[in-house]
Design a protein around this motif. Structure first.
Motif, PDB file in Angstrom:
ATOM      1  N   GLY A  40       3.503   3.719   6.891  1.00 20.77           N
ATOM      2  CA  GLY A  40       4.839   4.201   6.563  1.00 20.77           C
ATOM      3  C   GLY A  40       5.899   3.577   7.452  1.00 20.77           C
ATOM      4  O   GLY A  40       6.954   3.148   6.972  1.00 20.77           O
ATOM      5  N   THR A  41       5.595   3.491   8.759  1.00 19.23           N
ATOM      6  CA  THR A  41       6.572   2.909   9.693  1.00 19.23           C
ATOM      7  C   THR A  41       6.827   1.445   9.367  1.00 19.23           C
ATOM      8  O   THR A  41       7.983   1.001   9.304  1.00 19.23           O
ATOM      9  N   THR A  42       5.730   0.696   9.137  1.00 21.18           N
ATOM     10  CA  THR A  42       5.907  -0.724   8.802  1.00 21.18           C
ATOM     11  C   THR A  42       6.740  -0.868   7.542  1.00 21.18           C
ATOM     12  O   THR A  42       7.655  -1.696   7.479  1.00 21.18           O
ATOM     13  N   ALA A  43       6.430  -0.052   6.527  1.00 13.79           N
ATOM     14  CA  ALA A  43       7.170  -0.134   5.262  1.00 13.79           C
ATOM     15  C   ALA A  43       8.652   0.119   5.509  1.00 13.79           C
ATOM     16  O   ALA A  43       9.511  -0.635   5.024  1.00 13.79           O
ATOM     17  N   ALA A  44       8.969   1.143   6.296  1.00 11.78           N
ATOM     18  CA  ALA A  44      10.376   1.456   6.583  1.00 11.78           C
ATOM     19  C   ALA A  44      11.039   0.292   7.307  1.00 11.78           C
ATOM     20  O   ALA A  44      12.165  -0.109   6.972  1.00 11.78           O
TER      21      ALA A  44
ATOM     22  N   VAL B 204       0.844  -1.198   0.000  1.00 11.93           N
ATOM     23  CA  VAL B 204       0.000   0.000   0.000  1.00 11.93           C
ATOM     24  C   VAL B 204       0.878   1.247   0.000  1.00 11.93           C
ATOM     25  O   VAL B 204       0.607   2.223  -0.711  1.00 11.93           O
ATOM     26  N   PHE B 205       1.967   1.204   0.773  1.00  9.85           N
ATOM     27  CA  PHE B 205       2.871   2.351   0.861  1.00  9.85           C
ATOM     28  C   PHE B 205       3.474   2.667  -0.507  1.00  9.85           C
ATOM     29  O   PHE B 205       3.439   3.803  -0.968  1.00  9.85           O
ATOM     30  N   ILE B 206       4.009   1.627  -1.173  1.00  8.89           N
ATOM     31  CA  ILE B 206       4.628   1.860  -2.490  1.00  8.89           C
ATOM     32  C   ILE B 206       3.580   2.371  -3.469  1.00  8.89           C
ATOM     33  O   ILE B 206       3.798   3.321  -4.222  1.00  8.89           O
ATOM     34  N   SER B 207       2.400   1.736  -3.422  1.00 10.86           N
ATOM     35  CA  SER B 207       1.353   2.071  -4.378  1.00 10.86           C
ATOM     36  C   SER B 207       0.836   3.493  -4.186  1.00 10.86           C
ATOM     37  O   SER B 207       0.346   4.123  -5.121  1.00 10.86           O
ATOM     38  N   SER B 208       0.952   4.034  -2.974  1.00 11.40           N
ATOM     39  CA  SER B 208       0.394   5.373  -2.741  1.00 11.40           C
ATOM     40  C   SER B 208       1.416   6.479  -2.988  1.00 11.40           C
ATOM     41  O   SER B 208       1.115   7.654  -2.771  1.00 11.40           O
TER      42      SER B 208
ATOM     43  N   ARG C  83      -5.287   5.954   2.597  1.00  9.14           N
ATOM     44  CA  ARG C  83      -4.187   6.781   3.045  1.00  9.14           C
ATOM     45  C   ARG C  83      -4.621   7.691   4.187  1.00  9.14           C
ATOM     46  O   ARG C  83      -3.845   7.984   5.080  1.00  9.14           O
ATOM     47  N   ARG C  84      -5.862   8.127   4.124  1.00 13.28           N
ATOM     48  CA  ARG C  84      -6.328   9.009   5.185  1.00 13.28           C
ATOM     49  C   ARG C  84      -6.393   8.282   6.520  1.00 13.28           C
ATOM     50  O   ARG C  84      -6.456   8.905   7.557  1.00 13.28           O
ATOM     51  N   GLY C  85      -6.400   6.971   6.453  1.00 10.53           N
ATOM     52  CA  GLY C  85      -6.427   6.172   7.671  1.00 10.53           C
ATOM     53  C   GLY C  85      -5.061   6.142   8.340  1.00 10.53           C
ATOM     54  O   GLY C  85      -4.429   7.179   8.542  1.00 10.53           O
ATOM     55  N   PRO C  86      -4.602   4.954   8.672  1.00  6.87           N
ATOM     56  CA  PRO C  86      -3.390   4.855   9.476  1.00  6.87           C
ATOM     57  C   PRO C  86      -2.118   5.046   8.659  1.00  6.87           C
ATOM     58  O   PRO C  86      -1.289   4.139   8.555  1.00  6.87           O
TER      59      PRO C  86
END
Lengths: 350, 308
Positions: B13-17, A158-162, B5-8
């Motif tokens: 972002g933290t999990t992705a990092a 989701v992060f990459i996609s956004s 995106r408006r959610g958490p």
């Protein structure tokens, strides 16, 4: 293209195009696959190989109770207790989610019973004989690894996609593809080196004033290794599915008053379901047949199916037993793949 | 995912990092300690390139690397031809058994490697045993597991992966272009060499690089079919890291990691370069290029799926 019946010439061309590749794959995958079924019914030869005398010894060995088996009526009782408590915990969690989403609780109950059943069967299998114990462990750990991979990969997808800029997107994707392309051996070794008793992690722990810990050759190390090696295989299909998901539907659900969890479970998850299926199948199949991870991170104490096969073909020189285990393993893989993939969106998965 | 995106956002972002840290931290540690002076342990004592120099003198590693490259080159050369042929048959022709053929081609992708490994060991030892009897070879000159058996095994899964990759790029080529060429008098053969192959060349090259990497990295299947005579690099490294703790293993792992990263970046750059060149020619109005479908403007095909 409308399906037309090929002419004689076309048929010959198709045959010419297919023959080399197809016969090569058949020779390496199909013929030995049939041979191994025959091998499982033969007599072992000392030092490896088989004697061509038919016997059912290998299969008897797999289904008979182990010599050091502690399976008893007590085991059955404690398995039932485990199954019950696992099902109860799962039911509370899943039914709570279903209630929140204002869904019928029935699928949640079914899922909870499945979790409980798995816990019970696992407990029974662990006590029955060494083979059932290793099979059950491999399946349960691979399922755990699959769930963990979904949990880690979904936020990343989701992060990459956004991301708005396609350059950022591609850079982030390449950063996932590098571990995807890097040798499994190197990545498993990296975990082994980092976790080792005198390794970097333990040095940090020691310099902080704590005692050294044993990380390697534990259940934790094997599970960590399974997740680490399989994670890219989950991220890439999930990312592709997320990117394909229709944003308008998510917006619509929000605008019509759905709560965030409802948007997630009722709209987003069904939209990315093909990606979830592909990723889960890939992670599960990869994990359940892992050889390097249990060997290098489990140190022989937490063997998985591949170690059993290696042992029978390598050190124990009981090829028929190894063949029977391989046949059983393939059978289980094919049946579970059929249940997961065969019934639904199987056709356009790959 | 603006609705999500408006959610958490922060949690995502933290999990992705953290996932990226998880991916790269262990590899980074290995790379760092390949330059560490200390022979054992995880304490940094100083910078050295000593372990790389030792590696250059390590005959076993050198011959295993040579073996690996040789096997990968031969297996890839065969697999590229067979895989491309398979993909042409599957994508350009309709025939009754197509579904079954497709499943057979996907077999190496989903079959557990360990089962393939042990069943090939059984198969090869049976075939080699029969051959030795037939040729009357004794223990001294018997045919054994070795480089040929490894190549045979590698060609099978490499062919399947090449077929998958090339098929994806065939889907982007409109069959009408090939039909036009034939209507204008080109033979099937000419059409293939002048139209089809140049159009799918990036896919074929990508498939070749994938096949080369897969062959180079394969451990489990090779482990069972290599025999003592054809030790490849992964087998040699596995043996060394089980026998000893030496920073040389860190050094060779660093080199393998660097090599596969370079191969991947090379493959992506080729794809990106080709699609950008085709886009330019398309815009310039080159008629041959106009006939082809509009190329993807971005290097990674998955990012094209966004619809406006």
């Amino acid at each position: 293209m409308a399906p037309v019946t090929p002419t004689q010439r076309q048929r010959r061309r198709i045959a010419a195009l297919l023959t080399p590749g197809l016969s090569w794959i058949t020779l390496v995958y199909v013929v030995p696959g049939g041979l191994i079924v025959v091998y499982s019914l033969l007599t072992p030869k000392l030092g490896g190989g088989v004697i061509w005398e038919f016997t059912g010894d290998a299969w008897k060995e797999i289904v008979s109770k182990g010599r050091r088996s502690d399976a008893s009526w007590g085991t059955l009782g404690s398995a039932a207790f485990r199954a019950g408590s696992a099902a109860a915990i799962a039911a509370v969690l899943l039914v709570a989610v279903a209630r929140y989403l204002r869904h019928s609780a029935r699928p949640a109950i079914v899922a909870a019973v499945a979790v409980g059943g798995l816990a019970g069967v696992n407990h029974l299998a662990a006590a029955y004989n060494n083979y059932t114990a290793v099979f059950a462990r491999s399946v349960v750990w691979s399922l755990l690894a699959t769930v963990a991979c979904i949990g880690l990969a979904l936020p990343l997808a989701v992060f990459i996609s956004s991301r708005r800029s396609s350059i950022t997107k591609n850079a982030l994707l390449v950063a996932v593809m590098i571990p995807f392309w890097t040798s499994m051996l190197v990545r498993t070794f990296a975990i082994r080196f980092t976790l080792s008793n005198t390794g970097p992690l333990n040095n940090i722990i020691e310099s902080l004033g704590f005692d050294r810990q044993v990380f390697l050759n534990t259940r934790f190390a094997v599970l960590l290794g399974l997740v680490y090696t399989a994670l890219p295989f989950m991220v890439l299909p999930l990312y592709a599915a997320t990117e394909r998901a229709n944003r308008a539907q998510l917006e619509a659900a929000r605008d019509l008053g759905a709560r965030p969890l409802q948007v997630f479970f009722d709209v987003f998850v069904p939209l990315i379901r093909p990606g979830l299926t592909v990723g889960s199948v890939m992670v599960f199949v990869l994990s359940v047949s892992q050889y390097l991870v249990p060997t290098l991170l489990g140190g022989g104490k937490h063997n998985m199916i591949a170690n059993l096969l290696d042992l029978q073909f390598g050190e124990a020189f009981n090829w028929p037993l190894g063949a029977a285990l391989a046949v059983l393993f393939s059978f289980i893989t094919i049946v579970s793949l059929y249940f997961v993939v065969g019934r639904q969106d199987g056709a356009d998965l790959l | 995912m603006s609705a999500l995106r408006r959610g958490p956002t922060a949690a995502i972002g933290t999990t992705a990092a953290l996932v990226y840290v998880f991916f790269y931290l262990p590899v980074f540690v290995v790379v760092m300690f390949s330059f560490n002076e200390a022979r054992t342990g995880g304490r940094w004592t100083g910078f050295t390139t000593h372990w790389y120099a030792r590696l250059a003198d390590n005959e076993q590693i050198k011959s295993a690397t040579l073996n690996s490259i040789l096997i990968a080159v031969v297996a890839t050369a065969i697999a590229v031809v067979f895989g491309t042929m398979l993909s042409l048959a599957l994508d350009r022709h309709v025939f009754r058994a197509r579904r079954a053929v497709e499943q057979a081609v996907y077999l190496p992708v989903i079959a557990p490697e360990i089962v393939t490994g042990v069943s090939l060991l059984a198969f090869f030892s049976l075939v080699l045993g029969q051959l030795n009897d037939l040729l009357g070879r004794g223990t001294a000159d018997a045919l054994r597991l070795g480089r040929p058996t490894v190549v045979i095994a590698h060609v099978a899964f490499c062919t399947a992966f090449v077929a998958l990759v090339v098929r994806a790029s065939l889907r982007n080529l409109d069959p009408a272009v090939e039909e036009v060429a034939q209507d204008l008098g080109a033979s099937k053969w000419t059409t293939f060499w002048r139209i089809t192959l140049p159009s799918i060349a990036p896919g074929v090259l990508g498939g070749a690089l994938l096949s080369f990497t897969l062959s180079l990295d394969n451990f489990v299947i090779t482990f069972f079919v290599a025999g003592p005579g054809a030790t490849t690099l992964p087998i040699e490294v596995f043996g060394q890291l089980r026998r000893t703790i030496s920073p040389e293993v860190n050094a060779v792992s660093t080199l393998i990691f660097a090599a596969s990263t370079l191969l991947l970046v090379g493959a992506l750059a080729i794809q990106a370069g080709t699609s950008r060149r085709r886009l330019r020619q398309f815009r310039r109005g080159d008629p041959a290029e106009r006939a082809k479908p509009l190329p993807d403007p971005q290097p990674i095909s998955q990012t094209q799926r966004e619809e406006t």
